[in-house]
Design a protein around this motif. Structure first.
Motif, PDB file in Angstrom:
ATOM      1  N   PHE A  46       1.446  -1.084   0.016  1.00  0.00           N
ATOM      2  CA  PHE A  46      -0.768   0.186   0.376  1.00  0.00           C
ATOM      3  C   PHE A  46       1.120   1.459  -0.010  1.00  0.00           C
ATOM      4  O   PHE A  46       1.458   1.317   0.516  1.00  0.00           O
ATOM      5  N   GLY A  47       0.677   2.087  -0.930  1.00  0.00           N
ATOM      6  CA  GLY A  47       1.268   2.788  -1.274  1.00  0.00           C
ATOM      7  C   GLY A  47       2.488   3.318  -2.088  1.00  0.00           C
ATOM      8  O   GLY A  47       2.785   4.346  -2.039  1.00  0.00           O
ATOM      9  N   LEU A  48       3.238   2.599  -2.793  1.00  0.00           N
ATOM     10  CA  LEU A  48       4.410   2.162  -2.625  1.00  0.00           C
ATOM     11  C   LEU A  48       4.290   2.831  -4.944  1.00  0.00           C
ATOM     12  O   LEU A  48       4.855   3.654  -4.561  1.00  0.00           O
ATOM     13  N   CYS A  49       3.333   2.470  -5.403  1.00  0.00           N
ATOM     14  CA  CYS A  49       3.214   2.878  -6.117  1.00  0.00           C
ATOM     15  C   CYS A  49       2.939   5.074  -5.929  1.00  0.00           C
ATOM     16  O   CYS A  49       2.996   5.017  -6.877  1.00  0.00           O
ATOM     17  N   ASP A  50       1.884   4.905  -5.193  1.00  0.00           N
ATOM     18  CA  ASP A  50       2.495   6.503  -5.094  1.00  0.00           C
ATOM     19  C   ASP A  50       2.948   7.403  -4.604  1.00  0.00           C
ATOM     20  O   ASP A  50       3.405   8.471  -5.318  1.00  0.00           O
ATOM     21  N   ALA A  51       3.928   6.357  -3.939  1.00  0.00           N
ATOM     22  CA  ALA A  51       4.951   7.353  -3.469  1.00  0.00           C
ATOM     23  C   ALA A  51       6.269   7.051  -4.749  1.00  0.00           C
ATOM     24  O   ALA A  51       7.223   8.678  -5.052  1.00  0.00           O
ATOM     25  N   VAL A  52       5.705   5.946  -5.890  1.00  0.00           N
ATOM     26  CA  VAL A  52       7.221   6.010  -6.829  1.00  0.00           C
ATOM     27  C   VAL A  52       6.437   7.199  -7.878  1.00  0.00           C
ATOM     28  O   VAL A  52       6.832   8.015  -8.568  1.00  0.00           O
ATOM     29  N   GLY A  55       6.503  17.829   4.595  1.00  0.00           N
ATOM     30  CA  GLY A  55       5.129  17.280   5.241  1.00  0.00           C
ATOM     31  C   GLY A  55       4.855  16.317   5.343  1.00  0.00           C
ATOM     32  O   GLY A  55       4.882  15.190   5.921  1.00  0.00           O
ATOM     33  N   THR A  56       3.364  16.255   4.965  1.00  0.00           N
ATOM     34  CA  THR A  56       2.686  14.988   5.000  1.00  0.00           C
ATOM     35  C   THR A  56       2.744  14.454   3.032  1.00  0.00           C
ATOM     36  O   THR A  56       2.116  12.931   3.103  1.00  0.00           O
ATOM     37  N   THR A  57       4.138  14.766   2.456  1.00  0.00           N
ATOM     38  CA  THR A  57       3.799  14.312   1.134  1.00  0.00           C
ATOM     39  C   THR A  57       4.743  13.232   1.677  1.00  0.00           C
ATOM     40  O   THR A  57       5.996  13.432   2.083  1.00  0.00           O
ATOM     41  N   VAL A  58       4.940  11.617   0.358  1.00  0.00           N
ATOM     42  CA  VAL A  58       5.832  11.132   0.685  1.00  0.00           C
ATOM     43  C   VAL A  58       6.245  10.051  -0.427  1.00  0.00           C
ATOM     44  O   VAL A  58       5.788   9.896  -1.487  1.00  0.00           O
ATOM     45  N   THR A  59       7.390  10.474  -0.868  1.00  0.00           N
ATOM     46  CA  THR A  59       7.953   9.845  -1.798  1.00  0.00           C
ATOM     47  C   THR A  59       9.097   8.788  -2.079  1.00  0.00           C
ATOM     48  O   THR A  59       8.842   8.436  -0.522  1.00  0.00           O
TER      49      THR A  59
END
Length: 266
Positions: free
Chosen positions: A62-68, A218-222
């Motif tokens: 969960f969240g890996l592709c959003d971070a990429v 902030g709350t943004t995840v790379t």
């Protein structure tokens, strides 16, 4: 001296270079191998079994592709902006004389020489004092990345410009080419390899950055932040899939560029 000794003496540099390359590429080989791993536990660092499932479902964590996706968007935007501004700055600093040129050269090197924790905390203080403390996220990361990528662009393009033979431009103008024609047909093709190298370097630095990004995200995840956060709980093998894919893409670009260059020089 024996035959073996003479052979070692002639090939010593090559042998050392091969050992260094093996040392550098060993971690990459491990990452590529672990991308096919089927771990038995969440914190497994060993190769427990071969599987293609990681490549077939890279977005399962969960969240890996959003971070990429976030890292790619920031990296591409930062690369375009930093390359455009840095190239203009490099032309100005190489081709023109102006007051404060030496000081500008010094300031260009400061982001490269300063520790990332200093740059990150300084940018955070700037954003907070400017009233953006509660709005840290995508745009503050982008501004930070453009700031430190620009220095690398200026230095790379400056090196290309400094080694360029200006007589070719003068010859074009002697043949009645306008300044605009001279730039696009002579100058830009000669400088383009340096600009491309600077752009690739900027994207790599932006996609890979963690310290500066973490302080201003902030709350943004790379992607680097996702890797760091995941390492606290588990190690998804899909992380190795992303790393392998990025390495293969970079390798494809380098090999393709070299083949294109050789084809043109024949």
């Amino acid at each position: 001296m024996t035959r073996a000794g003479r052979w070692v003496g002639r090939n010593l540099v090559m042998m050392v270079a091969i050992v260094v390359l093996l040392y550098l590429f060993a971690p990459i080989v491990v990452v590529m191998l672990m991308s096919f791993n089927a771990p038995k536990s969440k914190l497994s660092y060993t190769f427990d079994g071969f599987t293609l499932d990681n490549w077939q479902h890279p977005c399962r964590p969960f969240g890996l592709c959003d971070a990429v996706s976030t890292s790619l968007r920031i990296g591409l935007l930062a690369t375009v902006i930093a390359t455009a501004l840095g190239t203009l700055m490099a032309f100005a600093m190489v081709r023109h004389q102006f007051r404060g040129r030496s000081a500008t050269n010094l300031f260009i090197f400061l982001p490269m020489a300063s520790p990332e924790i200093v740059l990150g905390s300084s940018l955070l203080a700037l954003f907070v004092s400017g009233g953006f403390g509660g709005q840290l996220g995508f745009w503050t990361i982008l501004i930070a990345h453009v700031m430190f990528c620009m220095s690398f662009v200026v230095v790379t393009v400056k090196a290309r410009l400094a080694g360029m033979d200006t007589r070719m431009e003068q010859a074009a103008m002697d043949l009645y080419a306008t300044e605009w024609q001279t730039y696009w047909r002579i100058t830009f093709p000669l400088v383009f390899p340096g600009i491309l190298a600077a752009a690739l370097l900027s994207f790599s630095l932006s996609f890979d950055d963690f310290i500066i990004t973490n302080l201003n995200a902030g709350t943004t995840v790379t992607f680097p932040m996702f890797v760091w956060g995941s390492a606290q709980r588990e190690i998804p093998p899909q992380i190795n899939v992303v790393g392998t894919a990025m390495f293969l893409l970079a390798l494809l670009l380098v090999v393709g560029g070299e083949l294109t260059r050789r084809r043109r020089t024949r």
